[in-house]
Design a protein around this motif. Structure first.
Motif, mmCIF file in Angstrom:
data_model
loop_
_atom_site.group_PDB
_atom_site.id
_atom_site.type_symbol
_atom_site.label_atom_id
_atom_site.label_comp_id
_atom_site.label_asym_id
_atom_site.label_seq_id
_atom_site.Cartn_x
_atom_site.Cartn_y
_atom_site.Cartn_z
ATOM 1 N N ASN A 45 24.911 111.054 -43.689
ATOM 2 C CA ASN A 45 24.442 109.700 -43.407
ATOM 3 C C ASN A 45 22.921 109.854 -42.653
ATOM 4 O OD1 ASN A 45 26.392 108.052 -44.179
ATOM 5 N ND2 ASN A 45 27.521 107.895 -42.081
ATOM 6 N N ARG A 103 20.155 109.784 -43.300
ATOM 7 C CA ARG A 103 18.970 109.560 -44.803
ATOM 8 C C ARG A 103 17.630 109.553 -44.304
ATOM 9 N NH1 ARG A 103 23.683 105.897 -44.574
ATOM 10 N NH2 ARG A 103 24.815 106.102 -46.394
ATOM 11 N N THR A 131 30.221 113.356 -43.547
ATOM 12 C CA THR A 131 29.840 111.889 -43.214
ATOM 13 C C THR A 131 28.557 111.668 -42.310
ATOM 14 O OG1 THR A 131 31.877 110.967 -44.033
ATOM 15 C CG2 THR A 131 30.229 109.529 -42.994
#
Length: 291
Positions: free
Chosen positions: A101, A103, A97
């Motif tokens: 994340n 991005r 994660t």
């Protein structure tokens, strides 16, 4: 631990847990950031314990992650040929994660195995899950990570993903001053038989010539865009995983798509991508989509 220089360039993000493969990933990512002239962000995940009784353990986990990051920053700056902006982030939660994340990343970089949050590259491991699910390109660093010799290799099929693979491979070769080998496999026709004797048949060399002609046609626009890159198109009747793994042992990078069809690159949940990520002799770049 962070530098505050203002930049609009998307960073290269690398995950590490301090194990040797993570350190190799940090060094590779630092060199790539210097080559591209972009910032480097180093991420380490640590276990988050919400219950009050575990606050001390939480602080300890964060402290270990911070120590890993401090060492990684030193390694990154030493590996980069020129000064680069380096950020370091300790992120609570699981490693997958934490990386997915990121991005704003131009590229995610992971080692092929590790300890703790970055487990060995087996089914369900962090490296494989990031390579399979990330929305941005991913490099799995393994094999000959420090070499500056050998070609960049692109594995392509005849799907729409081939454009993205070719674009990324030509750019990587141009940035490194390296030759490029573009590989496609094809299905060899079964020879005709008359009784116990194989009939004279030109189907096999014809199939090879047709496959090479199609590949050269697809490569032609990229040759024009990158005239400085010495590019060779290669076709083979052998299995795609075997071909790409074999050539990876003399390459400096292999570039593949996240999805494909035909006989070359399947989804990374399939056998070709998995075998490459497990057995490649050099870093593997997984490209998303087409450009």
């Amino acid at each position: 631990m962070e530098e505050t220089a203002i930049t609009t360039a998307r960073p290269i993000v690398v995950g590490t847990d301090g194990a040797a493969p993570g350190e190799a990933a940090v060094r590779w990512a630092a060199k790539e950031a210097a080559r591209r002239g972009v910032p480097l962000r180093i991420v380490a995940a640590y276990e988050s314990r919400p219950d009050e009784a575990a606050l001390d353990a939480k602080d300890t986990d964060r402290g270990l992650a911070t120590a890993v990051l401090d060492a990684a920053v030193v390694q990154a700056r030493a590996a980069a040929a020129s000064g680069i902006r380096v950020e370091a982030h300790a992120v609570p939660g699981d490693a997958v994660t934490a990386l997915l994340n990121q991005r704003d990343a131009a590229l995610l970089v992971v080692g092929n195995r590790g300890r703790g949050g970055f487990a060995s590259l087996l089914l369900g491991s962090v490296s494989q899950r990031v390579a399979t699910h990330a929305a941005v390109p991913v490099v799995v660093v393994r094999g000959r990570t420090e070499t500056a010799s050998g070609p960049v290799v692109a594995g392509v099929d005849d799907s729409a993903a081939a454009s993205g693979v070719l674009g990324a491979a030509f750019e990587a070769a141009a940035n490194r001053g390296a030759p490029l080998a573009i590989v496609r496999t094809y299905t060899s026709p079964v020879p005709l038989w008359v009784g116990d004797i194989p009939a004279v048949d030109n189907a096999v060399p014809r199939a090879q010539a047709e496959a090479l002609e199609r590949l050269e046609h697809e490569v032609a626009p990229w040759r024009e865009k990158y005239p400085e890159v010495e590019a060779e198109a290669v076709v083979s009747p052998d299995g795609p995983a075997a071909v790409l793994v074999a050539v990876s042992h003399s390459a400096r990078m292999v570039v593949v798509g996240s999805r494909g069809h035909g006989t070359v690159v399947n989804t990374l949940l399939g056998s070709t991508g998995l075998q490459l990520l497990h057995h490649a002799g050099c870093p593997v770049l997984v490209v998303r989509g087409s450009i």
